[in-house]
Design an enzyme around this catalytic site. Structure first.
Site, PDB file in Angstrom:
ATOM      1  N   THR A 125      37.274 -33.647  -2.042  1.00 14.70           N
ATOM      2  CA  THR A 125      37.713 -32.324  -1.594  1.00 14.70           C
ATOM      3  C   THR A 125      37.782 -31.326  -2.752  1.00 14.70           C
ATOM      4  OG1 THR A 125      39.672 -31.140  -0.775  1.00 14.70           O
ATOM      5  CG2 THR A 125      40.085 -33.237  -1.810  1.00 14.70           C
ATOM      6  N   ASP A 126      37.662 -30.054  -2.415  1.00  9.61           N
ATOM      7  CA  ASP A 126      37.796 -29.011  -3.452  1.00  9.61           C
ATOM      8  C   ASP A 126      39.218 -28.956  -4.006  1.00  9.61           C
ATOM      9  OD1 ASP A 126      39.085 -27.885  -1.228  1.00  9.61           O
ATOM     10  OD2 ASP A 126      38.009 -25.978  -1.319  1.00  9.61           O
ATOM     11  N   GLU A 127      40.181 -29.565  -3.284  1.00 10.27           N
ATOM     12  CA  GLU A 127      41.579 -29.491  -3.750  1.00 10.27           C
ATOM     13  C   GLU A 127      41.792 -30.224  -5.068  1.00 10.27           C
ATOM     14  OE1 GLU A 127      44.734 -29.775  -0.966  1.00 10.27           O
ATOM     15  OE2 GLU A 127      43.548 -28.954   0.655  1.00 10.27           O
ATOM     16  N   TYR A 153      48.752 -35.021  -1.970  1.00  9.99           N
ATOM     17  CA  TYR A 153      47.439 -35.272  -1.349  1.00  9.99           C
ATOM     18  C   TYR A 153      46.312 -35.126  -2.363  1.00  9.99           C
ATOM     19  CZ  TYR A 153      43.093 -34.120   1.083  1.00  9.99           C
ATOM     20  OH  TYR A 153      41.767 -34.068   1.476  1.00  9.99           O
ATOM     21  N   LYS A 157      43.575 -37.878  -3.881  1.00 10.88           N
ATOM     22  CA  LYS A 157      42.109 -37.735  -3.761  1.00 10.88           C
ATOM     23  C   LYS A 157      41.460 -37.724  -5.150  1.00 10.88           C
ATOM     24  CE  LYS A 157      39.905 -37.173  -0.498  1.00 10.88           C
ATOM     25  NZ  LYS A 157      39.249 -38.147   0.412  1.00 10.88           N
TER      26      LYS A 157
HETATM   27  P1  NAD Z   1      41.341 -36.963   9.546  1.00 11.96           P
HETATM   28  O1  NAD Z   1      42.770 -37.060   9.138  1.00 11.96           O
HETATM   29  O2  NAD Z   1      40.966 -36.176  10.752  1.00 11.96           O
HETATM   30  O3  NAD Z   1      40.738 -38.438   9.756  1.00 11.96           O
HETATM   31  C1  NAD Z   1      41.018 -39.496   8.890  1.00 11.96           C
HETATM   32  C2  NAD Z   1      40.537 -40.797   9.556  1.00 11.96           C
HETATM   33  O4  NAD Z   1      40.752 -41.884   8.632  1.00 11.96           O
HETATM   34  C3  NAD Z   1      41.272 -41.144  10.846  1.00 11.96           C
HETATM   35  O5  NAD Z   1      40.338 -41.554  11.827  1.00 11.96           O
HETATM   36  C4  NAD Z   1      42.160 -42.311  10.451  1.00 11.96           C
HETATM   37  O6  NAD Z   1      42.428 -43.213  11.517  1.00 11.96           O
HETATM   38  C5  NAD Z   1      41.320 -42.974   9.354  1.00 11.96           C
HETATM   39  N1  NAD Z   1      42.119 -43.774   8.412  1.00 11.96           N
HETATM   40  C6  NAD Z   1      43.250 -43.400   7.768  1.00 11.96           C
HETATM   41  N2  NAD Z   1      43.701 -44.411   6.995  1.00 11.96           N
HETATM   42  C7  NAD Z   1      42.818 -45.434   7.136  1.00 11.96           C
HETATM   43  C8  NAD Z   1      42.726 -46.735   6.575  1.00 11.96           C
HETATM   44  N3  NAD Z   1      43.653 -47.192   5.713  1.00 11.96           N
HETATM   45  N4  NAD Z   1      41.680 -47.520   6.911  1.00 11.96           N
HETATM   46  C9  NAD Z   1      40.747 -47.066   7.781  1.00 11.96           C
HETATM   47  N5  NAD Z   1      40.792 -45.855   8.354  1.00 11.96           N
HETATM   48  C10 NAD Z   1      41.816 -45.044   8.042  1.00 11.96           C
HETATM   49  O7  NAD Z   1      40.587 -36.421   8.257  1.00 11.96           O
HETATM   50  P2  NAD Z   1      39.351 -35.397   8.120  1.00 11.96           P
HETATM   51  O8  NAD Z   1      39.858 -34.017   8.127  1.00 11.96           O
HETATM   52  O9  NAD Z   1      38.277 -35.815   9.058  1.00 11.96           O
HETATM   53  O10 NAD Z   1      38.899 -35.726   6.627  1.00 11.96           O
HETATM   54  C11 NAD Z   1      37.987 -36.785   6.349  1.00 11.96           C
HETATM   55  C12 NAD Z   1      37.776 -36.886   4.852  1.00 11.96           C
HETATM   56  O11 NAD Z   1      37.253 -35.659   4.356  1.00 11.96           O
HETATM   57  C13 NAD Z   1      39.053 -37.151   4.061  1.00 11.96           C
HETATM   58  O12 NAD Z   1      38.747 -38.056   3.029  1.00 11.96           O
HETATM   59  C14 NAD Z   1      39.433 -35.785   3.492  1.00 11.96           C
HETATM   60  O13 NAD Z   1      40.119 -35.932   2.284  1.00 11.96           O
HETATM   61  C15 NAD Z   1      38.068 -35.170   3.295  1.00 11.96           C
HETATM   62  N6  NAD Z   1      38.013 -33.684   3.369  1.00 11.96           N
HETATM   63  C16 NAD Z   1      38.541 -33.037   4.444  1.00 11.96           C
HETATM   64  C17 NAD Z   1      38.427 -31.643   4.526  1.00 11.96           C
HETATM   65  C18 NAD Z   1      38.978 -30.872   5.710  1.00 11.96           C
HETATM   66  O14 NAD Z   1      38.957 -29.646   5.687  1.00 11.96           O
HETATM   67  N7  NAD Z   1      39.466 -31.523   6.755  1.00 11.96           N
HETATM   68  C19 NAD Z   1      37.778 -30.930   3.517  1.00 11.96           C
HETATM   69  C20 NAD Z   1      37.254 -31.634   2.415  1.00 11.96           C
HETATM   70  C21 NAD Z   1      37.367 -33.029   2.386  1.00 11.96           C
HETATM   71  O1  TDX Z   2      51.159 -24.049   9.968  1.00  6.50           O
HETATM   72  C1  TDX Z   2      50.437 -23.715   8.988  1.00  6.50           C
HETATM   73  N1  TDX Z   2      50.563 -22.465   8.481  1.00  6.50           N
HETATM   74  C2  TDX Z   2      49.867 -22.022   7.405  1.00  6.50           C
HETATM   75  O2  TDX Z   2      50.023 -20.869   6.965  1.00  6.50           O
HETATM   76  C3  TDX Z   2      49.477 -24.596   8.377  1.00  6.50           C
HETATM   77  C4  TDX Z   2      49.281 -25.991   8.910  1.00  6.50           C
HETATM   78  C5  TDX Z   2      48.760 -24.130   7.298  1.00  6.50           C
HETATM   79  N2  TDX Z   2      48.949 -22.892   6.802  1.00  6.50           N
HETATM   80  C6  TDX Z   2      48.182 -22.450   5.616  1.00  6.50           C
HETATM   81  C7  TDX Z   2      48.244 -23.412   4.427  1.00  6.50           C
HETATM   82  C8  TDX Z   2      46.890 -23.225   3.781  1.00  6.50           C
HETATM   83  O3  TDX Z   2      46.937 -22.122   2.886  1.00  6.50           O
HETATM   84  O4  TDX Z   2      46.799 -22.432   5.997  1.00  6.50           O
HETATM   85  C9  TDX Z   2      45.946 -22.888   4.939  1.00  6.50           C
HETATM   86  C10 TDX Z   2      45.140 -24.065   5.409  1.00  6.50           C
HETATM   87  O5  TDX Z   2      46.037 -25.146   5.600  1.00  6.50           O
HETATM   88  P1  TDX Z   2      45.542 -26.592   6.075  1.00  6.50           P
HETATM   89  O6  TDX Z   2      44.744 -26.442   7.334  1.00  6.50           O
HETATM   90  O7  TDX Z   2      46.716 -27.496   6.067  1.00  6.50           O
HETATM   91  O8  TDX Z   2      44.483 -26.970   4.927  1.00  6.50           O
HETATM   92  P2  TDX Z   2      44.599 -27.101   3.336  1.00  6.50           P
HETATM   93  O9  TDX Z   2      45.989 -27.327   2.904  1.00  6.50           O
HETATM   94  O10 TDX Z   2      43.864 -25.931   2.742  1.00  6.50           O
HETATM   95  O11 TDX Z   2      43.770 -28.475   3.120  1.00  6.50           O
HETATM   96  C11 TDX Z   2      42.536 -28.684   3.857  1.00  6.50           C
HETATM   97  O12 TDX Z   2      41.406 -28.429   3.058  1.00  6.50           O
HETATM   98  C12 TDX Z   2      41.019 -29.387   2.114  1.00  6.50           C
HETATM   99  C13 TDX Z   2      42.449 -30.077   4.460  1.00  6.50           C
HETATM  100  O13 TDX Z   2      43.610 -30.356   5.216  1.00  6.50           O
HETATM  101  C14 TDX Z   2      42.232 -31.134   3.431  1.00  6.50           C
HETATM  102  O14 TDX Z   2      42.067 -32.428   4.040  1.00  6.50           O
HETATM  103  C15 TDX Z   2      41.003 -30.796   2.664  1.00  6.50           C
HETATM  104  O15 TDX Z   2      40.826 -31.705   1.620  1.00  6.50           O
END
Ligand code: NAD
Ligand code: TDX
Length: 341
Positions: A125-127, A153, A157
């Site tokens: 992730t970019d985080e 988090y 990562k």
């Molecule tokens: P999500 O929370 O929707 O899904 C996570 C999945 O992993 C779920 O299906 C869960 O059951 C499974 N899981 C959790 N722990 C596990 C374990 N111990 N063994 C097997 N499976 C397990 O997450 P997402 O938003 O789809 O993100 C997927 C990946 O992409 C993550 O690694 C996250 O860090 C990365 N990522 C997410 C974003 C975003 O914006 N959502 C952006 C950049 C990177």
């Molecule tokens: O209720 C809310 N109110 C609010 O203002 C929530 C849930 C979020 N926010 C703000 C926090 C952040 O600035 O919105 C922005 C986005 O929040 P999230 O959706 O929780 O994402 P973020 O914290 O940016 O992290 C996401 O991007 C990188 C994903 O959850 C991560 O899994 C990914 O790695």
């Protein structure tokens, strides 16, 4: 690449990626998922009877589980999506983030090494790059930006990324890393900003915006993240790191207002609440490496992607209403009750 183990395939991005791979390659896919609160097999009903798709319930922290699946299905490639993925939950408690995101990644790397698999991709992730100043729009995260983590988090990562680098360097293993910005689209769990705000607006409830609403995120449609990961798997040299982003920065408050406008709801539904502790101010990704080296580019502009996403949540109320019950209600109370007053 023929038989891919996709961990976390029942989550948001993983389930979209499985469909992307089945649609765009001839590979067989094994979805290996523990089914935590975020994992939902309903995300995959369209492909459940596809001959090239199998589901295995398993935990990436359990080496025996992973080895069994790898051997049984002749796995040559692992793509690791499995993670605890929500920043607010990591603030409430970090243990599971360390267990799965760090310990689970280590287990997968050990299996990669011992079984001599041909490829491993870590979905990062970019985080891991920390936060950018909002008054310097010309600065974005590149692959050279130092790792600086601000939340439990992102620390988990980044730790996983460092383990990947160590295993590549020490053992010469074929490991790739992608670092993507915020995704949005169908099947995103409604704890994340965009689906939460859509669900709240549709449900007639207050929309909780953290702090001043001026934090900036760089949004990418989920299928564009999927196409980037596939491009890296198919075209890149071993050992590379690629940033992936939408070149699409938005203040949170502007996204929330846009959602309300598209749903015909008033801005008076917005409630500014106490800020997230340690809240990163701005993320922005420089994707020029993946664009120039691999020819990847996003296929969706934000205006279309957000329309598709809002329509999906409007049409799939059963999906999000179901997941916003049980465990979700406890989390919601814990995260928001102190913020709302
Ligand atoms: P999500 O929370 O929707 O899904 C996570 C999945 O992993 C779920 O299906 C869960 O059951 C499974 N899981 C959790 N722990 C596990 C374990 N111990 N063994 C097997 N499976 C397990 O997450 P997402 O938003 O789809 O993100 C997927 C990946 O992409 C993550 O690694 C996250 O860090 C990365 N990522 C997410 C974003 C975003 O914006 N959502 C952006 C950049 C990177
Ligand atoms: O209720 C809310 N109110 C609010 O203002 C929530 C849930 C979020 N926010 C703000 C926090 C952040 O600035 O919105 C922005 C986005 O929040 P999230 O959706 O929780 O994402 P973020 O914290 O940016 O992290 C996401 O991007 C990188 C994903 O959850 C991560 O899994 C990914 O790695």
């Amino acid at each position: 690449m023929q038989n891919i183990l996709i961990t976390g395939g029942a989550g948001f991005i993983g389930s979209n990626f499985i469909k992307h791979v089945l649609d765009n390659t001839n590979c067989n896919v094994v979805n290996f998922d523990k089914l935590t609160y975020a994992g939902n097999l309903e995300n995959l009903v369209d492909v459940e009877f596809n001959d090239r798709y199998r589901f295995v319930k398993g935990d990436i922290c359990d080496k025996e589980d992973v080895l069994k699946a790898v051997k049984e299905y002749g796995i040559d490639t692992i793509v690791n999506f499995a993670a605890e993925s929500h920043v607010d939950r990591s603030i409430l408690g970090a243990k599971e983030f360390i267990n799965t995101n760090v310990g689970g990644t280590l287990t997968l790397l050990e299996v990669l090494k011992e079984q001599g698999l041909s490829k491993y991709l870590q979905v990062s992730t970019d985080e891991v790059y920390g936060s950018l100043p909002e008054d310097r729009p010309e600065i974005k995260f590149t692959e050279q930006t130092p790792i600086t983590t601000n939340s439990p988090y992102s620390a988990s990562k980044a730790s996983a990324d460092l383990l990947c680098n160590a295993f590549r360097h020490t053992f010469g293993l074929p490991i790739l890393i992608t670092r993507c910005s915020n995704n949005y689209g169908p099947y995103q769990f409604p704890e994340k900003l965009i689906p939460l705000m859509i669900a709240k607006a549709l449900g007639g409830e207050e929309l909780p915006v953290y702090g001043d609403g001026k934090n900036v995120r760089d949004w990418l449609y989920v299928d564009d993240h999927c196409s980037a990961i596939l491009a890296v798997l198919e075209k890149s040299r071993d050992g590379e790191v690629y940033n992936v982003g939408g070149n699409n920065e938005w203040y949170n408050i502007d996204i929330v207002k846009l959602i309300l406008k598209k749903l015909g709801r008033p801005e008076s539904m917005i409630k500014y609440v106490k800020d997230r502790p340690g809240h990163d101010r701005r993320y922005a990704i420089d994707s020029s490496k993946i664009m120039n080296e691999l020819g990847w580019k996003p296929a969706h502009v934000f205006e279309d992607g957000i329309e598709l996403t809002i329509n999906w949540y409007v049409e799939n109320e059963n999906w999000w209403k179901k997941v916003m019950s049980g465990e979700y209600l406890k989390y919601f109370e814990q995260n928001y009750s102190a913020k709302m007053h």
